[in-house]
Design a protein around this motif. Structure first.
Motif, PDB file in Angstrom:
ATOM      1  N   GLY A  45       0.783  -1.233   0.000  1.00 27.04           N
ATOM      2  CA  GLY A  45       0.000   0.000   0.000  1.00 27.04           C
ATOM      3  C   GLY A  45       0.807   1.271   0.000  1.00 27.04           C
ATOM      4  N   GLY A  46       2.093   1.201   0.300  1.00 22.47           N
ATOM      5  CA  GLY A  46       2.919   2.395   0.309  1.00 22.47           C
ATOM      6  C   GLY A  46       2.977   3.052   1.681  1.00 22.47           C
TER       7      GLY A  46
ATOM      8  N   SER B 242       7.686   3.966  -8.385  1.00 24.66           N
ATOM      9  CA  SER B 242       7.051   2.826  -7.735  1.00 24.66           C
ATOM     10  C   SER B 242       7.990   2.173  -6.729  1.00 24.66           C
TER      11      SER B 242
ATOM     12  N   ARG C 161       7.344   1.939  -2.630  1.00 26.35           N
ATOM     13  CA  ARG C 161       7.369   0.661  -1.909  1.00 26.35           C
ATOM     14  C   ARG C 161       8.464   0.644  -0.840  1.00 26.35           C
TER      15      ARG C 161
ATOM     16  N   ILE D  66      -4.507  -0.565   2.748  1.00 25.20           N
ATOM     17  CA  ILE D  66      -3.948  -0.552   1.395  1.00 25.20           C
ATOM     18  C   ILE D  66      -4.819   0.301   0.474  1.00 25.20           C
TER      19      ILE D  66
ATOM     20  N   TRP E 140      -3.666   3.682  -1.475  1.00 25.41           N
ATOM     21  CA  TRP E 140      -3.744   3.878  -2.925  1.00 25.41           C
ATOM     22  C   TRP E 140      -4.620   5.065  -3.287  1.00 25.41           C
ATOM     23  N   SER E 141      -5.681   5.293  -2.529  1.00 25.92           N
ATOM     24  CA  SER E 141      -6.642   6.324  -2.924  1.00 25.92           C
ATOM     25  C   SER E 141      -6.188   7.738  -2.590  1.00 25.92           C
TER      26      SER E 141
ATOM     27  N   LEU F 236      -4.080   9.164  -5.376  1.00 21.78           N
ATOM     28  CA  LEU F 236      -4.940   9.385  -6.545  1.00 21.78           C
ATOM     29  C   LEU F 236      -5.801  10.617  -6.358  1.00 21.78           C
TER      30      LEU F 236
END
Length: 157
Positions: free
Chosen positions: A36-37, A95, A99, A138, A142-143, A146
């Motif tokens: 998920g970062g 990316s 990560r 996660i 991700w959201s 974005l």
């Protein structure tokens, strides 16, 4: 004399809020951070802090972790992207940076709660199922970037 023996056998902690709770497992925290970062890593560590009832104590480390996450997001998708990455492999390298940052923050979170990890293992406490919390973190991880991209694009128009 019988009354004193019965008093000794009574539990000394009557408050149910002080019952020990186990944190989410180390693999849950690490996988959430890697997949998920950095934002997901902070979210799962925040859930662990809340679960362990040490949110106030963890605010300073969580704030420092949030600064690392913001710097990572700024460096990979924000205006700082042109400063850090060349145009050739920018998506792939970004990316990898996201990560790696998620992994770093997850490891910091595991270290932050290492005493509670050992205590839970020593006491044999059952760990909560980390699937739901991990997937939710996660999705948040991700959201949020974005949403930032969408806001940045709306601001440029």
């Amino acid at each position: 004399m019988a009354d004193t023996h019965e008093e000794l056998l009574q539990p000394s902690l009557g408050n149910a809020a002080l019952v020990a709770r186990a944190p989410y497992s180390v693999p849950t925290v690490i996988l959430t951070g890697v997949i998920g970062g950095p934002i997901a890593a902070i979210a799962i560590v925040l859930l662990n802090s809340q679960r362990l009832r040490r949110l106030r104590r963890d605010m300073l480390p969580l704030g420092a972790m949030a600064l690392i996450a913001v710097a990572t997001v700024w460096m990979t998708i924000g205006p700082g992207q042109e400063l850090w990455f060349s145009q050739g492999d920018s998506e792939r390298l970004a990316s990898i940076v996201v990560r790696a940052s998620g992994l770093l923050l997850a490891v910091l979170g595991v270290y932050l709660h290492s005493h509670q990890e050992r205590t839970a293992a020593l006491m044999g406490l059952t760990r909560p199922n980390g699937w739901l919390a991990g997937i939710a973190c996660i999705l948040v991880g991700w959201s949020v970037p974005l949403l930032g991209i969408a806001l940045l694009a709306a601001g440029l128009e």
